[in-house]
Design a protein around this motif. Structure first.
Motif, PDB file in Angstrom:
ATOM      1  N   MET A 185       0.828  -1.219   0.000  1.00 43.14           N
ATOM      2  CA  MET A 185       0.000   0.000   0.000  1.00 43.14           C
ATOM      3  C   MET A 185       0.854   1.259   0.000  1.00 43.14           C
ATOM      4  SD  MET A 185      -2.997  -1.212   2.635  1.00 43.14           S
ATOM      5  CE  MET A 185      -3.543   0.478   2.911  1.00 43.14           C
ATOM      6  N   ASP A 186       2.002   1.197   0.643  1.00 43.53           N
ATOM      7  CA  ASP A 186       2.882   2.370   0.697  1.00 43.53           C
ATOM      8  C   ASP A 186       3.523   2.674  -0.650  1.00 43.53           C
ATOM      9  OD1 ASP A 186       2.340   2.680   3.374  1.00 43.53           O
ATOM     10  OD2 ASP A 186       4.080   1.496   4.036  1.00 43.53           O
ATOM     11  N   SER A 187       3.676   1.631  -1.488  1.00 40.79           N
ATOM     12  CA  SER A 187       4.371   1.818  -2.764  1.00 40.79           C
ATOM     13  C   SER A 187       3.429   1.973  -3.955  1.00 40.79           C
ATOM     14  CB  SER A 187       5.312   0.636  -3.026  1.00 40.79           C
ATOM     15  OG  SER A 187       4.576  -0.571  -3.130  1.00 40.79           O
ATOM     16  N   VAL A 188       2.116   1.701  -3.747  1.00 38.11           N
ATOM     17  CA  VAL A 188       1.151   1.779  -4.853  1.00 38.11           C
ATOM     18  C   VAL A 188       0.700   3.218  -5.045  1.00 38.11           C
ATOM     19  CG1 VAL A 188      -1.190   1.127  -5.551  1.00 38.11           C
ATOM     20  CG2 VAL A 188       0.364  -0.596  -4.656  1.00 38.11           C
ATOM     21  N   SER A 189       0.750   3.691  -6.288  1.00 39.45           N
ATOM     22  CA  SER A 189       0.341   5.071  -6.582  1.00 39.45           C
ATOM     23  C   SER A 189      -1.097   5.155  -7.089  1.00 39.45           C
ATOM     24  CB  SER A 189       1.280   5.687  -7.635  1.00 39.45           C
ATOM     25  OG  SER A 189       1.273   4.912  -8.824  1.00 39.45           O
ATOM     26  N   LYS A 190      -1.609   4.073  -7.672  1.00 39.40           N
ATOM     27  CA  LYS A 190      -2.966   4.094  -8.230  1.00 39.40           C
ATOM     28  C   LYS A 190      -3.992   3.969  -7.108  1.00 39.40           C
ATOM     29  CE  LYS A 190      -3.776   2.418 -12.288  1.00 39.40           C
ATOM     30  NZ  LYS A 190      -4.001   1.532 -13.446  1.00 39.40           N
ATOM     31  N   ALA A 191      -4.908   4.940  -7.068  1.00 32.47           N
ATOM     32  CA  ALA A 191      -5.894   5.008  -5.981  1.00 32.47           C
ATOM     33  C   ALA A 191      -6.788   3.771  -5.942  1.00 32.47           C
ATOM     34  CB  ALA A 191      -6.744   6.269  -6.135  1.00 32.47           C
ATOM     35  N   ALA A 192      -7.170   3.253  -7.120  1.00 30.71           N
ATOM     36  CA  ALA A 192      -8.069   2.101  -7.174  1.00 30.71           C
ATOM     37  C   ALA A 192      -7.437   0.880  -6.521  1.00 30.71           C
ATOM     38  CB  ALA A 192      -8.431   1.801  -8.630  1.00 30.71           C
ATOM     39  N   LEU A 193      -6.180   0.627  -6.841  1.00 29.93           N
ATOM     40  CA  LEU A 193      -5.500  -0.544  -6.288  1.00 29.93           C
ATOM     41  C   LEU A 193      -5.219  -0.365  -4.798  1.00 29.93           C
ATOM     42  CD1 LEU A 193      -4.268  -3.294  -6.814  1.00 29.93           C
ATOM     43  CD2 LEU A 193      -2.151  -2.171  -7.530  1.00 29.93           C
ATOM     44  N   ARG A 194      -4.843   0.839  -4.409  1.00 24.62           N
ATOM     45  CA  ARG A 194      -4.553   1.094  -2.993  1.00 24.62           C
ATOM     46  C   ARG A 194      -5.808   0.904  -2.150  1.00 24.62           C
ATOM     47  NH1 ARG A 194      -2.158   5.470  -3.761  1.00 24.62           N
ATOM     48  NH2 ARG A 194      -3.826   6.943  -3.274  1.00 24.62           N
ATOM     49  N   ALA A 195      -6.938   1.380  -2.628  1.00 23.20           N
ATOM     50  CA  ALA A 195      -8.203   1.220  -1.895  1.00 23.20           C
ATOM     51  C   ALA A 195      -8.603  -0.251  -1.809  1.00 23.20           C
ATOM     52  CB  ALA A 195      -9.305   2.028  -2.578  1.00 23.20           C
ATOM     53  N   THR A 196      -8.366  -0.991  -2.891  1.00 26.33           N
ATOM     54  CA  THR A 196      -8.681  -2.428  -2.893  1.00 26.33           C
ATOM     55  C   THR A 196      -7.809  -3.176  -1.885  1.00 26.33           C
ATOM     56  OG1 THR A 196      -9.305  -2.327  -5.239  1.00 26.33           O
ATOM     57  CG2 THR A 196      -8.808  -4.496  -4.334  1.00 26.33           C
ATOM     58  N   LEU A 197      -6.517  -2.846  -1.855  1.00 24.57           N
ATOM     59  CA  LEU A 197      -5.602  -3.484  -0.903  1.00 24.57           C
ATOM     60  C   LEU A 197      -5.999  -3.169   0.542  1.00 24.57           C
ATOM     61  CD1 LEU A 197      -2.146  -2.862  -2.663  1.00 24.57           C
ATOM     62  CD2 LEU A 197      -3.308  -5.060  -2.365  1.00 24.57           C
ATOM     63  N   ALA A 198      -6.408  -1.928   0.774  1.00 29.69           N
ATOM     64  CA  ALA A 198      -6.812  -1.528   2.121  1.00 29.69           C
ATOM     65  C   ALA A 198      -8.040  -2.314   2.580  1.00 29.69           C
ATOM     66  CB  ALA A 198      -7.095  -0.029   2.153  1.00 29.69           C
ATOM     67  N   ALA A 199      -9.012  -2.484   1.655  1.00 30.70           N
ATOM     68  CA  ALA A 199     -10.231  -3.228   1.992  1.00 30.70           C
ATOM     69  C   ALA A 199      -9.912  -4.697   2.264  1.00 30.70           C
ATOM     70  CB  ALA A 199     -11.237  -3.105   0.849  1.00 30.70           C
ATOM     71  N   MET A 200      -9.024  -5.277   1.470  1.00 27.68           N
ATOM     72  CA  MET A 200      -8.661  -6.684   1.671  1.00 27.68           C
ATOM     73  C   MET A 200      -7.862  -6.867   2.957  1.00 27.68           C
ATOM     74  SD  MET A 200      -7.873  -8.377  -2.068  1.00 27.68           S
ATOM     75  CE  MET A 200      -6.505  -7.303  -2.479  1.00 27.68           C
ATOM     76  N   LEU A 201      -6.996  -5.914   3.268  1.00 30.28           N
ATOM     77  CA  LEU A 201      -6.215  -5.997   4.508  1.00 30.28           C
ATOM     78  C   LEU A 201      -7.132  -5.977   5.725  1.00 30.28           C
ATOM     79  CD1 LEU A 201      -3.555  -5.992   6.054  1.00 30.28           C
ATOM     80  CD2 LEU A 201      -3.492  -3.493   5.801  1.00 30.28           C
ATOM     81  N   GLN A 202      -8.175  -5.177   5.653  1.00 29.63           N
ATOM     82  CA  GLN A 202      -9.142  -5.110   6.758  1.00 29.63           C
ATOM     83  C   GLN A 202      -9.809  -6.469   6.958  1.00 29.63           C
ATOM     84  OE1 GLN A 202     -11.964  -1.951   6.082  1.00 29.63           O
ATOM     85  NE2 GLN A 202     -11.596  -1.037   8.071  1.00 29.63           N
TER      86      GLN A 202
END
Length: 349
Positions: free
Chosen positions: A37-54
């Motif tokens: 998440m710290d290295s991803v610049s694309k908002a769509a992918l970062r939001a998806t990773l955050a939701a999956m991490l939760q």
């Protein structure tokens, strides 16, 4: 879409590759997600990773988190599920990254192969527009409107073609292009393309091209999933779902029922009329040796090479066809202008 940008194949490849590297270094899956998440610049992918991490932090399995996100293919989620069940997520992500790299390279090769013919066609159209809009009208303006009736027949045809190509026709073409873009986003267009693509498989040259393309992708998917430890029937079902041609996909899906009933895989594949006999012959070898995944990789390599060679043959025909057509059009234009100049004394100015 989240953040206005879609997650594409490159993003999924980078995700799988980086996760395999992070997990291989001994990092736990939740820390690997945070690092990503710290290295991803694309908002769509970062939001998806955050939701999956939760979801993973709440106790959900990694495979289920990927499935619930709705952004990843059944092939990817199945690969992750198998890797998670045997405690080897690193290899699962590594195998899927290899599959995505194949898909990306495959698409790039097709795109690169079409670049020159597309450029040649575009340059030809621009050249014709310049000739018909700038050169021909100025040439015929020398003779005046009253003399147009005494022009040679080829010159009359050329003049009529020049008049037909006015700005209103260009606007009409622009409108058609805009309508095409709108139609492309609708379900009707995709359905029409699917029907055309399905029917093309029965054409002599293009049919082979489609068949080789589909079999190359299908075989590599089978190799990738069998290599990841996915059972054969499930791998076959998921791989068949990747086939875009309806006739070939339905034929392979129908074969699954017979394989479940206990029939030999090679015998069932041998009954599919669309498949070349060599496919069943190679599967006989793989079934006898118990090494089907390597056989599917061999099938992939064989049809991948056939596809590339067929594309080269098609392009060898397309490029001279465009050049020949342009030569005929330019030759007609030159002939018409020469005849007009030669008969200038007979034209009433």
């Amino acid at each position: 879409q989240i953040g206005g940008k879609k997650i594409n194949d490159e993003d999924i490849y980078n995700l799988a590759k980086e996760l395999s590297i992070l997990l291989g270094s001994g990092m736990k899956i939740d820390f690997a997600f945070r690092t990503m998440m710290d290295s991803v610049s694309k908002a769509a992918l970062r939001a998806t990773l955050a939701a999956m991490l939760q979801e993973i932090s709440a106790g959900k399995s990694v495979a289920q988190a990927f499935t619930d996100s709705g952004r990843f293919s059944p092939l990817m989620t199945a690969t992750i599920h198998v890797g998670e069940s045997v405690g080897d997520l690193k290899t699962a992500f590594e195998n899927f990254a290899a599959y995505m790299k194949f898909q990306i390279n495959f698409k790039n090769e097709i795109r690169n192969a079409m670049t020159y013919p597309a450029f040649l066609l575009g340059a030809s159209l621009i050249t014709l527009i310049v000739i018909f809009k700038l050169i021909i009208p100025r040439f015929f303006s020398i003779f005046g409107e009253t003399s147009l009736g005494t022009l040679p027949l080829p010159a009359k045809v050329l003049f009529a073609m020049s008049n037909a190509m006015d700005f209103s026709s260009l606007y009409a073409l622009g409108g058609l292009a805009a309508g095409f873009v709108v139609l492309k986003k609708s379900g009707y267009f995709n359905e029409w393309v699917s029907r055309v693509y399905t029917g093309i498989i029965f054409f002599p040259l293009l049919g082979k091209l489609i068949l080789y393309l589909e079999l190359s992708r299908f075989s590599y998917s089978m190799f990738s999933m069998l290599n990841s430890g996915i059972e054969f029937i499930k791998a076959l079902r998921l791989s068949a779902g990747l086939i875009q041609n309806k006739y070939l996909r339905e034929a392979i899906e129908a074969a699954m029922t017979q394989i479940r009933e206990g029939k030999k895989i090679a015998a069932v594949f041998g009954q599919i009329s669309l498949l070349p006999p060599i496919v069943a012959n190679m599967i006989v070898v793989g079934e006898g040796s118990g090494n089907l995944k390597e056989i599917f990789f061999e099938i992939h390599q064989m049809f991948d090479e056939r596809f590339k060679n067929t594309v080269k043959r098609v392009l060898i025909l397309v490029e001279p066809a465009i050049i020949t057509l342009m030569g005929l059009i330019v030759g007609f234009i030159v002939l018409s202008l020469i005849l007009t100049v030669m008969s200038a004394s007979k034209i009433k100015l």
